[in-house]
Design a protein around this motif. Structure first.
Motif, PDB file in Angstrom:
ATOM      1  N   TYR A  37      77.819 -63.401 -43.737  1.00 22.05           N
ATOM      2  CA  TYR A  37      77.065 -62.140 -43.704  1.00 22.05           C
ATOM      3  C   TYR A  37      77.627 -61.179 -44.747  1.00 22.05           C
ATOM      4  CZ  TYR A  37      74.646 -63.385 -39.371  1.00 22.05           C
ATOM      5  OH  TYR A  37      73.848 -63.977 -38.429  1.00 22.05           O
ATOM      6  N   TYR A  38      76.782 -60.843 -45.741  1.00 20.77           N
ATOM      7  CA  TYR A  38      77.218 -59.979 -46.834  1.00 20.77           C
ATOM      8  C   TYR A  38      76.408 -58.700 -46.841  1.00 20.77           C
ATOM      9  CZ  TYR A  38      79.370 -64.314 -48.345  1.00 20.77           C
ATOM     10  OH  TYR A  38      80.113 -65.455 -48.387  1.00 20.77           O
ATOM     11  N   CYS A  39      76.973 -57.666 -47.470  1.00 24.57           N
ATOM     12  CA  CYS A  39      76.291 -56.370 -47.555  1.00 24.57           C
ATOM     13  C   CYS A  39      75.230 -56.440 -48.649  1.00 24.57           C
ATOM     14  CB  CYS A  39      77.322 -55.284 -47.848  1.00 24.57           C
ATOM     15  SG  CYS A  39      76.621 -53.629 -47.802  1.00 24.57           S
ATOM     16  N   ARG A  40      73.982 -56.216 -48.274  1.00 27.10           N
ATOM     17  CA  ARG A  40      72.862 -56.359 -49.208  1.00 27.10           C
ATOM     18  C   ARG A  40      71.917 -55.169 -49.102  1.00 27.10           C
ATOM     19  NH1 ARG A  40      75.687 -59.718 -51.255  1.00 27.10           N
ATOM     20  NH2 ARG A  40      75.356 -61.964 -51.305  1.00 27.10           N
ATOM     21  N   ALA A  41      71.033 -55.051 -50.101  1.00 29.92           N
ATOM     22  CA  ALA A  41      70.042 -53.970 -50.079  1.00 29.92           C
ATOM     23  C   ALA A  41      68.900 -54.326 -49.131  1.00 29.92           C
ATOM     24  CB  ALA A  41      69.497 -53.748 -51.483  1.00 29.92           C
ATOM     25  N   GLY A  42      68.210 -53.297 -48.632  1.00 28.93           N
ATOM     26  CA  GLY A  42      67.036 -53.533 -47.805  1.00 28.93           C
ATOM     27  C   GLY A  42      65.918 -54.158 -48.626  1.00 28.93           C
ATOM     28  N   ARG A  43      64.936 -54.728 -47.938  1.00 31.96           N
ATOM     29  CA  ARG A  43      63.832 -55.394 -48.648  1.00 31.96           C
ATOM     30  C   ARG A  43      62.626 -54.486 -48.813  1.00 31.96           C
ATOM     31  NH1 ARG A  43      64.875 -60.314 -49.320  1.00 31.96           N
ATOM     32  NH2 ARG A  43      66.539 -61.326 -48.158  1.00 31.96           N
ATOM     33  N   VAL A  44      62.380 -53.661 -47.827  1.00 32.96           N
ATOM     34  CA  VAL A  44      61.255 -52.729 -47.916  1.00 32.96           C
ATOM     35  C   VAL A  44      61.795 -51.335 -48.248  1.00 32.96           C
ATOM     36  CG1 VAL A  44      59.468 -51.575 -46.567  1.00 32.96           C
ATOM     37  CG2 VAL A  44      59.763 -54.057 -46.385  1.00 32.96           C
ATOM     38  N   TYR A  45      62.873 -50.982 -47.603  1.00 31.87           N
ATOM     39  CA  TYR A  45      63.555 -49.703 -47.887  1.00 31.87           C
ATOM     40  C   TYR A  45      64.803 -50.078 -48.655  1.00 31.87           C
ATOM     41  CZ  TYR A  45      66.205 -45.398 -46.832  1.00 31.87           C
ATOM     42  OH  TYR A  45      66.953 -44.240 -46.907  1.00 31.87           O
ATOM     43  N   GLN A  46      64.684 -50.072 -49.977  1.00 30.76           N
ATOM     44  CA  GLN A  46      65.758 -50.625 -50.789  1.00 30.76           C
ATOM     45  C   GLN A  46      67.056 -49.824 -50.734  1.00 30.76           C
ATOM     46  OE1 GLN A  46      63.311 -51.728 -54.162  1.00 30.76           O
ATOM     47  NE2 GLN A  46      62.812 -53.389 -52.748  1.00 30.76           N
ATOM     48  N   GLU A  47      66.962 -48.571 -50.314  1.00 26.50           N
ATOM     49  CA  GLU A  47      68.179 -47.759 -50.184  1.00 26.50           C
ATOM     50  C   GLU A  47      69.037 -48.214 -49.004  1.00 26.50           C
ATOM     51  OE1 GLU A  47      65.181 -46.703 -50.819  1.00 26.50           O
ATOM     52  OE2 GLU A  47      65.195 -44.969 -52.161  1.00 26.50           O
ATOM     53  N   ALA A  48      68.459 -48.978 -48.100  1.00 26.27           N
ATOM     54  CA  ALA A  48      69.234 -49.446 -46.942  1.00 26.27           C
ATOM     55  C   ALA A  48      70.311 -50.419 -47.403  1.00 26.27           C
ATOM     56  CB  ALA A  48      68.311 -50.121 -45.927  1.00 26.27           C
ATOM     57  N   ARG A  49      71.417 -50.443 -46.670  1.00 26.85           N
ATOM     58  CA  ARG A  49      72.481 -51.423 -46.914  1.00 26.85           C
ATOM     59  C   ARG A  49      72.749 -52.135 -45.602  1.00 26.85           C
ATOM     60  NH1 ARG A  49      70.951 -50.591 -50.953  1.00 26.85           N
ATOM     61  NH2 ARG A  49      71.900 -49.969 -52.924  1.00 26.85           N
ATOM     62  N   VAL A  50      72.523 -53.443 -45.632  1.00 24.20           N
ATOM     63  CA  VAL A  50      72.490 -54.198 -44.379  1.00 24.20           C
ATOM     64  C   VAL A  50      73.325 -55.473 -44.487  1.00 24.20           C
ATOM     65  CG1 VAL A  50      70.183 -53.297 -43.883  1.00 24.20           C
ATOM     66  CG2 VAL A  50      70.415 -55.483 -45.065  1.00 24.20           C
ATOM     67  N   CYS A  51      73.723 -55.998 -43.348  1.00 20.56           N
ATOM     68  CA  CYS A  51      74.503 -57.235 -43.332  1.00 20.56           C
ATOM     69  C   CYS A  51      73.534 -58.413 -43.240  1.00 20.56           C
ATOM     70  CB  CYS A  51      75.443 -57.252 -42.126  1.00 20.56           C
ATOM     71  SG  CYS A  51      76.694 -55.953 -42.196  1.00 20.56           S
ATOM     72  N   ARG A  52      73.472 -59.196 -44.302  1.00 19.36           N
ATOM     73  CA  ARG A  52      72.498 -60.295 -44.328  1.00 19.36           C
ATOM     74  C   ARG A  52      73.206 -61.632 -44.507  1.00 19.36           C
ATOM     75  NH1 ARG A  52      68.708 -58.873 -48.389  1.00 19.36           N
ATOM     76  NH2 ARG A  52      67.813 -57.552 -46.777  1.00 19.36           N
ATOM     77  N   LYS A  53      72.747 -62.616 -43.749  1.00 16.44           N
ATOM     78  CA  LYS A  53      73.329 -63.952 -43.867  1.00 16.44           C
ATOM     79  C   LYS A  53      72.780 -64.607 -45.127  1.00 16.44           C
ATOM     80  CE  LYS A  53      74.731 -67.846 -41.194  1.00 16.44           C
ATOM     81  NZ  LYS A  53      74.824 -68.479 -39.893  1.00 16.44           N
ATOM     82  N   SER A  54      73.683 -65.017 -46.013  1.00 16.91           N
ATOM     83  CA  SER A  54      73.242 -65.435 -47.339  1.00 16.91           C
ATOM     84  C   SER A  54      72.511 -66.756 -47.322  1.00 16.91           C
ATOM     85  CB  SER A  54      74.435 -65.543 -48.269  1.00 16.91           C
ATOM     86  OG  SER A  54      75.288 -66.548 -47.788  1.00 16.91           O
ATOM     87  N   SER A  55      72.755 -67.579 -46.343  1.00 17.56           N
ATOM     88  CA  SER A  55      72.152 -68.906 -46.362  1.00 17.56           C
ATOM     89  C   SER A  55      70.747 -68.914 -45.764  1.00 17.56           C
ATOM     90  CB  SER A  55      73.022 -69.878 -45.576  1.00 17.56           C
ATOM     91  OG  SER A  55      73.097 -69.431 -44.243  1.00 17.56           O
ATOM     92  N   SER A  56      70.308 -67.784 -45.217  1.00 24.01           N
ATOM     93  CA  SER A  56      69.028 -67.802 -44.514  1.00 24.01           C
ATOM     94  C   SER A  56      67.866 -67.776 -45.501  1.00 24.01           C
ATOM     95  CB  SER A  56      68.933 -66.634 -43.529  1.00 24.01           C
ATOM     96  OG  SER A  56      69.043 -65.428 -44.214  1.00 24.01           O
ATOM     97  N   VAL A  57      66.679 -68.034 -44.990  1.00 23.00           N
ATOM     98  CA  VAL A  57      65.484 -68.183 -45.824  1.00 23.00           C
ATOM     99  C   VAL A  57      65.293 -67.068 -46.840  1.00 23.00           C
ATOM    100  CG1 VAL A  57      64.056 -69.622 -44.370  1.00 23.00           C
ATOM    101  CG2 VAL A  57      64.180 -67.180 -43.912  1.00 23.00           C
ATOM    102  N   GLU A  58      65.667 -65.877 -46.454  1.00 19.82           N
ATOM    103  CA  GLU A  58      65.302 -64.747 -47.311  1.00 19.82           C
ATOM    104  C   GLU A  58      65.941 -64.819 -48.696  1.00 19.82           C
ATOM    105  OE1 GLU A  58      67.926 -62.822 -44.059  1.00 19.82           O
ATOM    106  OE2 GLU A  58      66.530 -64.485 -44.151  1.00 19.82           O
ATOM    107  N   GLU A  59      67.053 -65.575 -48.821  1.00 20.73           N
ATOM    108  CA  GLU A  59      67.690 -65.715 -50.126  1.00 20.73           C
ATOM    109  C   GLU A  59      66.734 -66.326 -51.133  1.00 20.73           C
ATOM    110  OE1 GLU A  59      70.451 -64.061 -51.466  1.00 20.73           O
ATOM    111  OE2 GLU A  59      71.553 -65.008 -49.872  1.00 20.73           O
ATOM    112  N   ALA A  60      65.810 -67.116 -50.651  1.00 23.39           N
ATOM    113  CA  ALA A  60      64.929 -67.858 -51.544  1.00 23.39           C
ATOM    114  C   ALA A  60      63.669 -67.081 -51.909  1.00 23.39           C
ATOM    115  CB  ALA A  60      64.540 -69.172 -50.882  1.00 23.39           C
ATOM    116  N   ASP A  61      63.518 -65.872 -51.347  1.00 25.34           N
ATOM    117  CA  ASP A  61      62.229 -65.225 -51.558  1.00 25.34           C
ATOM    118  C   ASP A  61      62.128 -64.444 -52.866  1.00 25.34           C
ATOM    119  OD1 ASP A  61      63.572 -62.905 -51.215  1.00 25.34           O
ATOM    120  OD2 ASP A  61      62.623 -62.349 -49.322  1.00 25.34           O
ATOM    121  N   GLY A  62      63.171 -64.555 -53.691  1.00 22.48           N
ATOM    122  CA  GLY A  62      63.078 -64.038 -55.049  1.00 22.48           C
ATOM    123  C   GLY A  62      63.314 -62.542 -55.179  1.00 22.48           C
TER     124      GLY A  62
END
Ligand SMILES: Cc1cc2nc3c(=O)[nH]c(=O)nc-3n(C[C@H](O)[C@H](O)[C@H](O)COP(=O)(O)OP(=O)(O)OC[C@H]3O[C@@H](n4cnc5c(N)ncnc54)[C@H](O)[C@@H]3O)c2cc1C
Ligand SMILES: *[C@@H]1O[C@H](CO)[C@@H](O)[C@H](O)[C@H]1NC(C)=O
Ligand SMILES: *[C@@H]1O[C@H](CO)[C@@H](O)[C@H](O)[C@H]1NC(C)=O
Ligand SMILES: *[C@@H]1O[C@H](CO)[C@@H](O)[C@H](O)[C@H]1NC(C)=O
Ligand SMILES: *[C@@H]1O[C@H](CO)[C@@H](O)[C@H](O)[C@H]1NC(C)=O
Ligand SMILES: *[C@@H]1O[C@H](CO)[C@@H](O)[C@H](O)[C@H]1NC(C)=O
Length: 603
Positions: free
Chosen positions: A573-598
């Motif tokens: 779980y790494y600190c990443r930007a939000g997807r819709v609200y880009q100012e958000a900083r969230v803990c996201r699991k890097s191996s999950s599907v969303e990594e592939a969404d470009g």
């Protein structure tokens, strides 16, 4: 996964059992103040047995005044010693660490309002009643009903006390008239406040506030920092009835209807189950007391539950977490929501006859329809049954994000959440185990710590691990929603709920209203004996911060991540930007599907 397939039919069986079980008994909650010797050397907690930061609160002593005079003495004694104090209620249902005194740990005093629970007087002609502040909401509603009177609005949970519910701005749901916050119906208050100099021999005094006193605007919603509320006078109404029908529809474009629904439905609320794409509108109108109906609201979530069921449901939820099985949560949520809807959410048509729920509308007295909580009401049964969150069981344990978003912005907010939902349909199933996105309506207020605009208050409740360093399944999605509600849409937090970050920036959000509140606070308690680091932090005073930085802090909402270490990099779980609200900083699991969404990500 395999284990979950075993758990699912089990959970189904249990939820059906839960409905059939004619429980009339439940263990009352454990005491929130526990002392080592007599009334000294104590720990103080809340109804969940844990504060958002999991710290322990220790105090030197607890006092149990049973009259205003004893209350005056308790405050005076502590004030003379410059001891820090807080009022604590019988069950302490707020999540944040509000009831823990400031000053050095282990040296403060808590003053319990458990024995200040009487009705003081009734003025039938003006429909007003005065109560001691420690009375529970259920006892208050019953006492008023016995005089043919009803409280127009209140929280849905009857286990709170009058003093406690007011202190955090608690409410029901309505934008009619003055709205749903109980503090709008306060017409008088008596407080015991500390005094640095003796007044008539006491280092404390009684302040009596009437309807037109400006200070009432501070005292009505005070976070407990002005002193101890002794008595409250409420403006009630003659008893009336409510007619309730829950209507289930698809969630397509429902966000466009929220304001008009609120404007036309006096007691309406909305439950949105985002993953199932359904919305439950509660059509809920005030009807004359002469309307036929003996309905009561015995909300299923607030009924006594078999301990075995409580722990099994938690086990199923935890298994889904441990196995990374988001879809398993969806299976559980469909099951649970289907059961809830079929059982009318716990509404009973006939005052608890054999057939509980026979169909809508359910019509009953306001005092029976507005607030529920039968898990609190019955005799000790040795913990065979309890309220679902009873800390003695390894049952429900959750975070709650409760933020009110102005009507002007509510449809954009929901549209944003829908984008996140569409990108990952199973991510929000976990919330559906706790009433999804639960929306209620509140009005702007003249109370200094009340709402600044008419708003939809959204309750989002979700799994909390017993291990503070264990990330949640797809937690980035809810973290983005939390930050969106709080910062993109400038939402105001419920003072009695939320994780630490919910209270960031309150000075800016409340502006001059907050300054006015602090002015009264300094006048009433010039030495800050009722303040604590927590109350200073939420009010933005004395350089105190609501954020507690450290390893894994973002997992519990103690900080917004700015480095990976605030998440759980060793678990991916790494600190990443939000997807819709880009100012958000969230803990996201890097191996999950969303990594592939470009989408681009910033660390
Ligand atoms: C199951 C559940 C359902 C809920 N439903 C709703 C809902 O429908 N709507 C809603 O708005 N909220 C709801 N809440 C939140 C709840 O209403 C608030 O957290 C409320 O403040 C709890 O009241 P309490 O009496 O337990 O006070 P506590 O949580 O014990 O105290 C809150 C604060 O008030 C202070 N305080 C208490 N009494 C006094 C006094 N006499 N004088 C001075 N200070 C005092 C305490 O020191 C503390 O700072 C719910 C909570 C739970 C657990
Ligand atoms: C309170 O209890 C703790 C733990 O038992 C003990 O170490 C401490 O001395 C006690 N303090 C007082 C004032 O009794
Ligand atoms: C007040 O509290 C006492 C216990 O301290 C309890 O027995 C009594 O029923 C309560 N009264 C009301 C009105 O809640
Ligand atoms: C509803 O309230 C009315 C008026 O106070 C009272 O007469 C009646 O008994 C109540 N009904 C029920 C079912 O409690
Ligand atoms: C919220 O609504 C106001 C008033 O319509 C608008 O000016 C503002 O841009 C909206 N905020 C967001 C983030 O959409
Ligand atoms: C609430 O908002 C309405 C409409 O914007 C306004 O007329 C009213 O004065 C406001 N009330 C308070 C208490 O701020």
């Amino acid at each position: 996964m395999r284990t979950l397939t075993i758990m699912t039919p089990l959970a189904l069986l249990f939820s059906i059992l839960a409905l059939l079980l004619p429980t009339s008994q439940a263990s009352p909650p454990p005491p929130v103040v526990v002392c080592r010797s007599g009334n000294s050397n104590c720990t103080v907690t809340n109804a969940y047995g844990a504060f958002p930061d999991r710290s322990t609160c220790t105090v030197a002593a607890v006092a149990y005044p049973s009259t205003e005079q004893e209350l005056l003495l308790a405050v005076s004694d502590a004030s003379a010693k410059k001891q820090h104090m807080k009022a604590v209620t019988v069950y302490a249902h707020s999540m944040p660490k509000l009831s823990c005194p400031g000053g050095p740990s282990g040296q403060g005093l808590v003053i319990s309002t458990a024995r200040l629970n009487r009705t003081v007087s009734v003025d039938t002609a003006r429909a007003r009643m005065t109560f001691e502040a420690g009375i529970t909401l259920r006892a208050l509603l019953d006492a008023a009903a016995a005089s043919g009177l009803a409280l127009p609005h209140s929280p849905y949970w009857e286990g709170v006390t009058l003093g406690g519910l007011l202190s955090t701005g608690s409410h029901g749901s309505s934008v009619f008239g003055k709205g749903s916050a109980v503090h709008e119906y306060v017409v008088g208050m008596r407080l015991v406040v500390p005094s640095p100099a003796a007044v008539d021999g006491y280092y404390a005094k009684i302040v009596s506030l009437g309807e037109s006193d400006d200070d009432l605007l501070a005292a009505k919603v005070s976070l407990g920092v002005l002193g101890v509320i002794s008595q409250v006078t409420l403006q009630l109404e003659p008893m009336f009835k409510r007619s309730v029908t829950n209507r289930v529809v698809t969630d397509v474009a429902f966000e466009q209807t929220i304001s008009s629904f609120a404007a036309t439905t006096q007691y309406g609320d909305i439950v949105w189950y985002p993953s199932q794409s359904i919305v439950v509108y509660r059509d809920d109108a005030k009807v004359p007391v002469t309307t036929v109906g003996r309905g009561i609201n015995d909300y299923l979530g607030f009924r006594p539950q078999l301990s075995l069921i409580i722990t099994s449901i938690r086990a199923a939820e935890k298994l889904a977490e441990d196995f990374g099985d988001a879809n398993g949560k969806c299976v559980l949520s469909r099951l649970q929501v289907g059961t809830l809807i079929a059982a009318g959410f716990g509404f009973k048509n006939n005052d608890g006859g054999f057939l509980d729920f026979t169909g809508y509308p359910v019509i009953g007295n306001q005092s029976d329809m507005q607030s529920a909580g039968s898990c609190l009401r019955s005799a000790e049964d040795g913990l065979l049954t309890a309220c679902g969150w009873d800390p003695r069981l390894r049952g429900l344990f959750y975070h709650q994000t409760t933020v009110s978003i102005p009507f002007a912005n509510i449809s954009s907010f929901i549209a944003d959440v829908k984008q996140l939902r569409d990108a990952n349909p199973s991510a929000l199933c976990g919330t559906e185990l706790y009433l999804g996105f639960f929306m209620r309506f509140v009005r702007n207020s003249t109370a200094f710590l009340g709402k600044t605009e008419d708003a939809a208050d959204i309750d989002i409740t979700y799994y909390r691990s017993r291990d503070p360093l264990q990330p949640r399944l797809l937690e980035d999605v809810l973290e983005e929603i939390e930050q969106m509600a709080l910062f993109k849409y400038n939402g105001l937090p419920h003072w009695g709920k939320n994780r630490n970050i919910g209270f960031l920036g309150m000075r800016d959000k409340l502006g001059a209203k907050l300054d006015k509140f602090v002015g009264v606070m300094r006048r009433y308690d010039s030495e800050g004996l009722f303040s604590s680091d927590w109350s200073d932090a939420v009010l933005g005073l004395n350089g105190k911060e609501v954020v507690v930085e450290g390893k894994g802090c973002a997992l519990e909402g103690l900080c917004i991540c700015s480095v990976d270490d605030h998440c759980a990099p060793e678990q991916g779980y790494y600190c990443r930007a939000g997807r819709v609200y880009q100012e958000a900083r969230v803990c996201r699991k890097s191996s999950s599907v969303e990594e592939a969404d470009g989408m681009t990500e910033s660390a």
